[in-house]
Write an enzyme that holds these catalytic residues in place. Structure first.
Site, PDB file in Angstrom:
ATOM      1  N   SER A 123       0.850  -1.184   0.000  1.00  0.00           N
ATOM      2  CA  SER A 123       0.000   0.000   0.000  1.00  0.00           C
ATOM      3  C   SER A 123       0.882   1.229   0.000  1.00  0.00           C
ATOM      4  O   SER A 123       2.051   1.173   0.407  1.00  0.00           O
ATOM      5  CB  SER A 123      -0.888   0.011   1.254  1.00  0.00           C
ATOM      6  OG  SER A 123      -1.575   1.237   1.413  1.00  0.00           O
ATOM      7  N   TYR A 155      -2.971  -0.320  10.375  1.00  0.00           N
ATOM      8  CA  TYR A 155      -2.917  -0.787   8.988  1.00  0.00           C
ATOM      9  C   TYR A 155      -1.547  -0.507   8.375  1.00  0.00           C
ATOM     10  O   TYR A 155      -0.933  -1.392   7.766  1.00  0.00           O
ATOM     11  CB  TYR A 155      -4.018  -0.096   8.173  1.00  0.00           C
ATOM     12  CG  TYR A 155      -4.047  -0.481   6.714  1.00  0.00           C
ATOM     13  CD1 TYR A 155      -4.569  -1.703   6.314  1.00  0.00           C
ATOM     14  CD2 TYR A 155      -3.568   0.382   5.728  1.00  0.00           C
ATOM     15  CE1 TYR A 155      -4.613  -2.062   4.972  1.00  0.00           C
ATOM     16  CE2 TYR A 155      -3.606   0.041   4.389  1.00  0.00           C
ATOM     17  CZ  TYR A 155      -4.135  -1.187   4.014  1.00  0.00           C
ATOM     18  OH  TYR A 155      -4.161  -1.537   2.684  1.00  0.00           O
TER      19      TYR A 155
END
Length: 298
Positions: free
Chosen positions: A137, A150
């Site tokens: 990501s 996250y």
């Protein structure tokens, strides 16, 4: 990886029930791979079958599921050319108030599950001189307030990818990272729902510290998702990472990811903090914006 190998090899894609994973499975099948697509339920597999993809039930935190996948690959005479580690769950929330049980769940799925699948399939990947493509990501390079759980799991997956790339390079297996920014999928909706449950459990003192941040995150996530690319666009980059003859070590998906990943390499930490905080601040309740601005410019 040659063009001819694309027409006879296997590719495994985890987290293929919806979104980027499903789009990637379809794109790789279109390019000639026989795709084993990890899905959560039988019903998730029907649309994939229609696209020539073979769905397999796969929870990457379940050792029995992983063993069954490895056995399915071992039974197939075709070489395993690619493993796309795509499965993942969201995990927003301030570091202080996110329960350790939630941290552990995020890391089980976003890190340890991928390691387990990779370990199980590496013998086949080594025989087939295949490729590991890890979907991390933008948050694997840039973290900010409210995204710690996250982002931490994605930073860790970046580190695993670097180690694995160097370990496997002498043995003919390439390891590539794909770093998406905003992608229009259902994942953000699930993350916002989980954030609401976290908000309900905060103490009054924690609410005083983080209440405005907790209100800002859903708006920030929604805006970032709306501005993102479609799952199909992301899938084309992932397929490129799988099939490029001489792949880069990292690919970004979307303009925001390209900009911020590049900025993280050249900007001082404080300047990067101001950039990300300024972007997040626009989503704070109006009454708190001026106070937040003062705190970060003092």
């Amino acid at each position: 990886m040659t063009a001819s190998s694309e027409t006879r090899g296997l590719a495994v894609v985890t987290g293929a029930s919806t979104g980027m994973g499903a789009a990637t499975a379809r794109e790789l099948a279109r390019r000639g791979f026989h795709v084993l697509a990890g899905v959560r339920r039988d019903s998730d597999g029907a649309p994939l079958r229609a696209a020539g993809v073979e769905p397999v039930i796969l929870d990457i935190t379940d050792p029995d599921h992983i063993a069954a996948l490895a056995a399915r690959v071992e039974r197939d005479p075709r070489p395993l050319r690619a493993l796309v580690n795509n499965a993942g769950i969201p995990g927003a929330g301030p570091v202080e108030v996110t329960p350790l049980s939630q941290w552990r769940r995020i890391f089980e799925v976003n890190l340890f599950g991928h390691v387990a699948v990779t370990q199980a399939l590496l013998p086949a990947l080594l025989r087939g001189r295949g490729r590991v493509v890890n979907i991390t990501s933008l948050n694997g390079k840039v973290s900010m307030a409210g995204y710690g759980p996250y982002a931490s799991s994605k930073f860790a997956m970046e580190a695993v990818s670097d180690a694995l790339r160097n370990e496997l390079a002498p043995h003919g297996v390439q390891v590539v990272v794909v770093e998406p920014g905003g992608v229009k999928t259902e994942m953000s909706r699930a993350g916002i729902a989980a954030l609401g449950r976290l908000d309900d459990g905060m103490t009054p003192e924690q609410n005083a510290r983080y209440g405005a941040l907790m209100q800002a995150i859903p708006s920030h996530v929604a805006a970032f998702t709306r501005a993102g690319v479609t799952a199909e666009v992301a899938a084309k980059t992932i397929a490129k990472a799988v099939t490029d003859r001489r792949p880069r070590t990292r690919y970004t998906v979307g303009a925001a990811a390209a900009l911020l990943v590049r900025a993280s390499r050249i900007l001082p930490d404080r300047m990067l903090d101001r950039m990300t905080t300024s972007d997040l601040r626009r989503h704070y309740p109006a009454a708190t914006r001026s106070r937040t601005t003062s705190a970060h410019t003092a």
